[in-house]
Write an enzyme that holds these catalytic residues in place. Structure first.
Site, PDB file in Angstrom:
ATOM      1  N   TYR A 166      -0.470  12.926  40.454  1.00 40.04           N
ATOM      2  CA  TYR A 166       0.973  12.798  40.211  1.00 40.04           C
ATOM      3  C   TYR A 166       1.670  14.114  40.551  1.00 40.04           C
ATOM      4  O   TYR A 166       2.658  14.142  41.295  1.00 40.04           O
ATOM      5  CB  TYR A 166       1.183  12.419  38.745  1.00 40.04           C
ATOM      6  CG  TYR A 166       2.613  12.314  38.287  1.00 40.04           C
ATOM      7  CD1 TYR A 166       3.400  11.227  38.636  1.00 40.04           C
ATOM      8  CD2 TYR A 166       3.167  13.305  37.481  1.00 40.04           C
ATOM      9  CE1 TYR A 166       4.714  11.131  38.193  1.00 40.04           C
ATOM     10  CE2 TYR A 166       4.474  13.215  37.026  1.00 40.04           C
ATOM     11  CZ  TYR A 166       5.243  12.123  37.387  1.00 40.04           C
ATOM     12  OH  TYR A 166       6.541  12.036  36.941  1.00 40.04           O
TER      13      TYR A 166
HETATM   14  N1  LIG Z   1      10.857  11.265  32.142  1.00 38.73           N
HETATM   15  C1  LIG Z   1      10.531  12.512  32.344  1.00 38.73           C
HETATM   16  O1  LIG Z   1      10.251  13.231  31.411  1.00 38.73           O
HETATM   17  C2  LIG Z   1      10.514  13.077  33.748  1.00 38.73           C
HETATM   18  C3  LIG Z   1      10.311  14.414  33.891  1.00 38.73           C
HETATM   19  C4  LIG Z   1      10.259  14.906  35.172  1.00 38.73           C
HETATM   20  C5  LIG Z   1      10.413  14.074  36.253  1.00 38.73           C
HETATM   21  N2  LIG Z   1      10.606  12.744  36.079  1.00 38.73           N
HETATM   22  C6  LIG Z   1      10.791  11.912  37.250  1.00 38.73           C
HETATM   23  O2  LIG Z   1      12.033  11.233  37.106  1.00 38.73           O
HETATM   24  C7  LIG Z   1      11.969   9.963  37.759  1.00 38.73           C
HETATM   25  C8  LIG Z   1      12.386   8.884  36.805  1.00 38.73           C
HETATM   26  O3  LIG Z   1      11.496   8.880  35.722  1.00 38.73           O
HETATM   27  P1  LIG Z   1      11.761   7.889  34.479  1.00 38.73           P
HETATM   28  O4  LIG Z   1      10.885   8.348  33.375  1.00 38.73           O
HETATM   29  O5  LIG Z   1      13.230   7.795  34.253  1.00 38.73           O
HETATM   30  O6  LIG Z   1      11.224   6.516  35.095  1.00 38.73           O
HETATM   31  P2  LIG Z   1      10.958   5.075  34.401  1.00 38.73           P
HETATM   32  O7  LIG Z   1      11.869   4.862  33.245  1.00 38.73           O
HETATM   33  O8  LIG Z   1       9.483   4.934  34.158  1.00 38.73           O
HETATM   34  O9  LIG Z   1      11.395   4.085  35.570  1.00 38.73           O
HETATM   35  C9  LIG Z   1      10.645   3.979  36.745  1.00 38.73           C
HETATM   36  C10 LIG Z   1      11.410   3.111  37.721  1.00 38.73           C
HETATM   37  O10 LIG Z   1      10.673   3.006  38.942  1.00 38.73           O
HETATM   38  C11 LIG Z   1      10.549   1.630  39.314  1.00 38.73           C
HETATM   39  N3  LIG Z   1       9.312   1.488  40.062  1.00 38.73           N
HETATM   40  C12 LIG Z   1       8.047   1.771  39.638  1.00 38.73           C
HETATM   41  N4  LIG Z   1       7.156   1.457  40.584  1.00 38.73           N
HETATM   42  C13 LIG Z   1       7.861   0.995  41.651  1.00 38.73           C
HETATM   43  C14 LIG Z   1       7.496   0.494  42.936  1.00 38.73           C
HETATM   44  N5  LIG Z   1       6.220   0.395  43.311  1.00 38.73           N
HETATM   45  N6  LIG Z   1       8.473   0.084  43.780  1.00 38.73           N
HETATM   46  C15 LIG Z   1       9.785   0.165  43.407  1.00 38.73           C
HETATM   47  N7  LIG Z   1      10.183   0.612  42.197  1.00 38.73           N
HETATM   48  C16 LIG Z   1       9.228   1.018  41.323  1.00 38.73           C
HETATM   49  C17 LIG Z   1      10.565   0.891  37.958  1.00 38.73           C
HETATM   50  O11 LIG Z   1      10.963  -0.472  38.055  1.00 38.73           O
HETATM   51  P3  LIG Z   1       9.892  -1.667  38.307  1.00 38.73           P
HETATM   52  O12 LIG Z   1       8.746  -1.395  37.375  1.00 38.73           O
HETATM   53  O13 LIG Z   1      10.649  -2.917  38.034  1.00 38.73           O
HETATM   54  O14 LIG Z   1       9.525  -1.541  39.745  1.00 38.73           O
HETATM   55  C18 LIG Z   1      11.628   1.688  37.223  1.00 38.73           C
HETATM   56  O15 LIG Z   1      12.918   1.260  37.612  1.00 38.73           O
HETATM   57  C19 LIG Z   1      10.539   9.833  38.269  1.00 38.73           C
HETATM   58  O16 LIG Z   1      10.509  10.182  39.644  1.00 38.73           O
HETATM   59  C20 LIG Z   1       9.752  10.830  37.441  1.00 38.73           C
HETATM   60  O17 LIG Z   1       8.630  11.302  38.110  1.00 38.73           O
HETATM   61  C21 LIG Z   1      10.674  12.235  34.850  1.00 38.73           C
END
Ligand SMILES: NC(=O)c1ccc[n+]([C@@H]2O[C@H](COP(=O)([O-])OP(=O)(O)OC[C@H]3O[C@@H](n4cnc5c(N)ncnc54)[C@H](OP(=O)(O)O)[C@@H]3O)[C@@H](O)[C@H]2O)c1
Length: 247
Positions: free
Chosen positions: A166
């Site tokens: 990741y």
């Molecule tokens: N949360 C944190 O603490 C954090 C920190 C640093 C960076 N980030 C980054 O911020 C971003 C958002 O994170 P989050 O925690 O807000 O995400 P999240 O709530 O887990 O949402 C992930 C999204 O990606 C979609 N997705 C997953 N697999 C997919 C696929 N194969 N094709 C198309 N869509 C897909 C999901 O919808 P479906 O399942 O319906 O496809 C969902 O809409 C990510 O890039 C993550 O790495 C997050």
């Protein structure tokens, strides 16, 4: 940047594609972009959750979004070009892409991570953002002010144990940002940056830090000033940067 106050019409007339639009930061950004005047192209796999975001935007009276249910894990060049063609056909233009979709398994030592897991991690977190951007470039180049934002990760920026494939994929986004920005340096209407959200209360964080209360970190809405700044014209001079959200 946390004090950035975007004008209410910051993104008026713009079309912005958001991957991972159905949850977490992608959902919050889609709502924020729409609230500031953008027509948002919502992309994720699950239609029901996309529809919920679509309904929320329409109910609030913002520009009607479009939904593109799509699996980035199995994407190929032809499929992505068809997707870009559908955006051009239905929405007529494209002024920005926020790559927020991600794939995460769990925090484990490298020796326990499999080749299949690494392939999925690379495809969704690194290869798809590259290939989708590439497919959208002809449309983005027609925009007077196009912004591509990759979503990085602090453990890609400063690697640490157990973040594995990741973090490697997320580190690749930073290199991708720099190479592409170098190659497009003469294109004043196109900029590419990586935004690192840092700590934020999402379902991902509850999986990586299960013992910590969500109230101890910023909410997704607290980070929206950075997302709006990078997507709107006020950040025109910001190119090839790795921007860290600090609240
Ligand atoms: N949360 C944190 O603490 C954090 C920190 C640093 C960076 N980030 C980054 O911020 C971003 C958002 O994170 P989050 O925690 O807000 O995400 P999240 O709530 O887990 O949402 C992930 C999204 O990606 C979609 N997705 C997953 N697999 C997919 C696929 N194969 N094709 C198309 N869509 C897909 C999901 O919808 P479906 O399942 O319906 O496809 C969902 O809409 C990510 O890039 C993550 O790495 C997050």
């Amino acid at each position: 940047m946390k004090d950035y106050l975007p004008p209410s019409d910051l993104l008026a007339g713009r079309v912005i594609l958001v991957t991972g639009a159905s949850s977490g930061l992608g959902r919050a950004a889609s709502l924020a972009f729409a609230r500031h005047g953008a027509t948002v192209a919502l992309l994720a796999r699950g239609e029901a959750r996309l529809e919920a975001v679509y309904d929320e935007i329409v109910a609030a009276g913002h520009p009607e979004p479009a939904m593109f249910p799509y699996d980035l894990a199995t994407a190929d060049d032809r499929g992505l070009e068809t997707l870009a063609g559908a955006i051009a056909h239905h929405l007529k233009r494209l002024d920005g892409v926020l790559h927020s979709a991600h794939r995460f398994y769990s925090l484990t030592p490298l020796e326990l991570q499999t080749l299949d897991e690494w392939q999925a991690l690379m495809r969704v977190n690194l290869i798809a953002p590259f290939a989708l951007t590439r497919a959208c470039l002809p449309l983005l180049r027609q925009s007077p002010d196009a912004s591509v934002v990759f979503t990085g990760e602090s453990h890609g920026h400063q690697p640490g144990a157990y973040w594995g494939g990741y973090a490697v994929a997320k580190a690749g986004l930073e290199t991708l940002t720099r190479i592409w920005s170098d190659e497009t340096a003469s294109e004043e209407n196109l900029r590419i940056n990586t935004l690192i959200p840092g700590q934020v209360a999402t379902t991902l964080r509850s999986r990586t830090h299960p013992g910590l209360s969500p109230e101890s970190v910023p909410s997704v809405d607290d980070l929206m000033p950075w997302y709006l700044y990078l997507m709107g014209a006020d950040s025109r001079s910001v190119r090839g940067q790795i921007v860290e959200c600090q609240t």
